[in-house]
Write an enzyme that holds these catalytic residues in place. Structure first.
Site, PDB file in Angstrom:
ATOM      1  N   HIS A   5       0.842  -1.211   0.000  1.00  0.00           N
ATOM      2  CA  HIS A   5       0.000   0.000   0.000  1.00  0.00           C
ATOM      3  C   HIS A   5       0.874   1.257   0.000  1.00  0.00           C
ATOM      4  O   HIS A   5       1.283   1.738   1.051  1.00  0.00           O
ATOM      5  CB  HIS A   5      -0.898  -0.017   1.240  1.00  0.00           C
ATOM      6  CG  HIS A   5      -1.968   1.038   1.238  1.00  0.00           C
ATOM      7  ND1 HIS A   5      -3.247   0.802   1.694  1.00  0.00           N
ATOM      8  CD2 HIS A   5      -1.966   2.334   0.848  1.00  0.00           C
ATOM      9  CE1 HIS A   5      -3.970   1.889   1.595  1.00  0.00           C
ATOM     10  NE2 HIS A   5      -3.210   2.849   1.076  1.00  0.00           N
ATOM     11  N   HIS A   7       1.508   5.224  -2.175  1.00  0.00           N
ATOM     12  CA  HIS A   7       0.998   6.228  -3.128  1.00  0.00           C
ATOM     13  C   HIS A   7       2.229   6.922  -3.705  1.00  0.00           C
ATOM     14  O   HIS A   7       2.815   7.785  -3.050  1.00  0.00           O
ATOM     15  CB  HIS A   7       0.110   7.255  -2.417  1.00  0.00           C
ATOM     16  CG  HIS A   7      -1.100   6.666  -1.747  1.00  0.00           C
ATOM     17  ND1 HIS A   7      -2.337   6.617  -2.367  1.00  0.00           N
ATOM     18  CD2 HIS A   7      -1.276   6.108  -0.529  1.00  0.00           C
ATOM     19  CE1 HIS A   7      -3.226   6.055  -1.534  1.00  0.00           C
ATOM     20  NE2 HIS A   7      -2.609   5.741  -0.418  1.00  0.00           N
ATOM     21  N   ARG A   9       2.572   8.852  -6.494  1.00  0.00           N
ATOM     22  CA  ARG A   9       2.406  10.179  -7.133  1.00  0.00           C
ATOM     23  C   ARG A   9       2.985  10.245  -8.547  1.00  0.00           C
ATOM     24  O   ARG A   9       2.559   9.562  -9.422  1.00  0.00           O
ATOM     25  CB  ARG A   9       3.042  11.285  -6.256  1.00  0.00           C
ATOM     26  CG  ARG A   9       2.713  11.200  -4.761  1.00  0.00           C
ATOM     27  CD  ARG A   9       1.259  11.358  -4.460  1.00  0.00           C
ATOM     28  NE  ARG A   9       1.033  11.531  -3.031  1.00  0.00           N
ATOM     29  CZ  ARG A   9      -0.125  11.315  -2.427  1.00  0.00           C
ATOM     30  NH1 ARG A   9      -1.178  10.918  -3.096  1.00  0.00           N
ATOM     31  NH2 ARG A   9      -0.247  11.496  -1.129  1.00  0.00           N
ATOM     32  N   ASN A  39      -5.072   6.386  -6.808  1.00  0.00           N
ATOM     33  CA  ASN A  39      -5.522   7.789  -6.717  1.00  0.00           C
ATOM     34  C   ASN A  39      -4.408   8.747  -7.151  1.00  0.00           C
ATOM     35  O   ASN A  39      -4.110   9.729  -6.482  1.00  0.00           O
ATOM     36  CB  ASN A  39      -6.008   8.123  -5.301  1.00  0.00           C
ATOM     37  CG  ASN A  39      -4.949   7.939  -4.234  1.00  0.00           C
ATOM     38  OD1 ASN A  39      -4.048   7.102  -4.383  1.00  0.00           O
ATOM     39  ND2 ASN A  39      -5.012   8.699  -3.159  1.00  0.00           N
ATOM     40  N   HIS A 136     -10.821   1.271   1.109  1.00  0.00           N
ATOM     41  CA  HIS A 136     -10.574   2.302   2.119  1.00  0.00           C
ATOM     42  C   HIS A 136     -11.907   2.488   2.823  1.00  0.00           C
ATOM     43  O   HIS A 136     -12.850   3.013   2.237  1.00  0.00           O
ATOM     44  CB  HIS A 136     -10.119   3.604   1.454  1.00  0.00           C
ATOM     45  CG  HIS A 136      -9.932   4.738   2.416  1.00  0.00           C
ATOM     46  ND1 HIS A 136      -8.718   5.375   2.594  1.00  0.00           N
ATOM     47  CD2 HIS A 136     -10.789   5.349   3.271  1.00  0.00           C
ATOM     48  CE1 HIS A 136      -8.855   6.327   3.518  1.00  0.00           C
ATOM     49  NE2 HIS A 136     -10.105   6.333   3.934  1.00  0.00           N
ATOM     50  N   HIS A 189      -5.603  -0.445   6.031  1.00  0.00           N
ATOM     51  CA  HIS A 189      -5.274   0.401   7.200  1.00  0.00           C
ATOM     52  C   HIS A 189      -6.357   0.486   8.266  1.00  0.00           C
ATOM     53  O   HIS A 189      -6.896   1.557   8.518  1.00  0.00           O
ATOM     54  CB  HIS A 189      -4.853   1.807   6.746  1.00  0.00           C
ATOM     55  CG  HIS A 189      -5.675   2.455   5.664  1.00  0.00           C
ATOM     56  ND1 HIS A 189      -7.050   2.578   5.739  1.00  0.00           N
ATOM     57  CD2 HIS A 189      -5.327   3.029   4.479  1.00  0.00           C
ATOM     58  CE1 HIS A 189      -7.492   3.188   4.670  1.00  0.00           C
ATOM     59  NE2 HIS A 189      -6.466   3.459   3.880  1.00  0.00           N
ATOM     60  N   ASP A 262       1.188   2.805   3.763  1.00  0.00           N
ATOM     61  CA  ASP A 262       0.322   3.906   3.299  1.00  0.00           C
ATOM     62  C   ASP A 262       1.164   5.166   3.059  1.00  0.00           C
ATOM     63  O   ASP A 262       0.702   6.286   3.306  1.00  0.00           O
ATOM     64  CB  ASP A 262      -0.836   4.187   4.260  1.00  0.00           C
ATOM     65  CG  ASP A 262      -1.988   4.908   3.562  1.00  0.00           C
ATOM     66  OD1 ASP A 262      -1.927   5.095   2.335  1.00  0.00           O
ATOM     67  OD2 ASP A 262      -2.953   5.281   4.254  1.00  0.00           O
TER      68      ASP A 262
END
Ligand code: DOR
Ligand code: ZN
Length: 345
Positions: A5, A7, A9, A39, A136, A189, A262
């Site tokens: 998990h 992110h 970018r 995302n 989520h 999470h 996360d």
């Protein structure tokens, strides 16, 4: 170690971080494989964008001898849901699973009403999807942004309360049961004793379900967020000391299946404007050390930091290397992120 998990970018958010940088820091922490969340900007919600992301991530990961996977993101459009499920089946394990946000977070990908959630899961059930659906879990209807005071980040846990997570987990478990969902539900999470209890109950009931937890939810509580210089605002928020201890215990006793960082970097300016998410992999190292010191066996640690991800996502088995120098590595990692959430103690 596997981090299921992150992110990473890049693209229109290079100012937050690039994939190359995120992978380099993950590797310094001892992580060899990451699952990147959808995302991004643009989001990973169509075939062309998912393929673009895989070519960027795979190229960067190859240079570092790492593994790179993505989640495809779900929208409320049922044709899109079907297309993403088929893309996952076609490209597995590069596309490792599907991700659904049940409330809005960074990127506003929330499918916030129960009816939409039910239609989406119903579509996955109808087409016989058997892969992982990661969620989520927070409930938009129970969130109240007016309770957040930017001068005191601990109030984020009032604006997005524990009940919001618990209600959302209960809702998605019920939806999966009622629609005849055949896949594996992964609750990302978990931050509350209540959510952990629901996952335990569903497991006992024979459901294919797992839960992940982050270092920050296992080691910090909302009181720690009062010092706003630490930037400790994330979704789901930090909770009470008793929820924090429940998350830590659940990692030790197996009620929570795996650790996820996360990793969610933002610029300092974005954090000052209230962005949710904290960066880095040092928390993962800190948690590894704390669990070891709390008596976790090396076998349990290997499960938490890799083996259970391999099992949950049905990847090919591989050795999981756990750094035995977690503390030394913690200090070696460069620290270019705007907030440093953990102080070693
Ligand atoms: O705090 C968070 N940050 N929670 C999320 O769900 C998304 C993440 C991000 O991408 O910034
Ligand atoms: Zn996340």
């Amino acid at each position: 170690m596997i981090d299921p998990h992150v992110h990473l970018r890049d693209w229109k958010q290079k100012d937050k971080e690039t994939v190359a940088h995120g992978l380099r820091v993950a590797k310094a922490a001892g992580i060899t494989r990451v699952f990147d969340m959808p995302n991004t900007n643009p989001p990973l919600t169509d075939r062309a964008t998912v393929l673009d992301r895989l070519s960027l991530g795979s190229a960067e990961a190859r240079k570092l001898g790492m593994g790179y996977h993505v989640y495809a993101g779900l929208t409320g459009d049922l044709a899109q849901v079907e297309a993403m499920a088929r893309l996952r089946d076609e490209l597995f394990p590069l596309v490792v699973g599907l991700k659904m946000f049940l409330a809005h977070s960074t990127g506003n990908m929330g499918l916030v009403d129960e009816e939409t959630q039910r239609r989406v899961v119903g579509k996955l059930a109808e087409i016989g999807y058997r892969g992982v659906l990661a969620v989520h879990a927070e409930c938009e209807a129970l969130n109240d942004p007016s309770l957040f005071d930017p001068a005191d980040l601990s109030t984020h846990s009032l604006a997005r309360p524990a009940a919001s997570e618990v209600m959302s987990v209960a809702g998605i478990v019920k939806i999966c049961r009622e629609t005849g969902f055949k896949g594996h539900l992964h609750i990302c999470h978990v931050s509350t004793a209540g959510a952990i209890a629901l996952v335990k109950e569903a497991k006992a009931d024979g459901m294919r379900i797992s839960a992940g937890a982050t270092a920050h939810h296992a080691l910090l509580c909302s009181d720690d967020a009062r010092d706003s210089s630490r930037g400790l605002k994330m979704n789901p928020p930090l909770r009470t000391a008793s929820d924090r201890d429940a998350v830590f215990s659940a990692l030790l006793d197996g009620a929570v299946d795996l650790v996820e960082s996360d990793h969610a970097p933002h610029t300092r300016a974005d954090k000052e404007k209230g962005a949710s998410g904290i960066p880095g992999f040092q928390g993962t190292l800190l948690l590894l050390d704390r669990l070891r010191r709390a008596g976790a066996s090396e076998e349990r640690l290997a499960d938490l930091f890799g083996k259970n991800a391999i099992r949950t996502f049905a990847l090919l088995d591989e050795d999981v290397f756990l750094p035995d120098d977690a503390k030394a590595r913690f200090f070696e990692i460069d620290d270019e992120y705007p907030c440093k959430p953990f102080l070693w103690s």
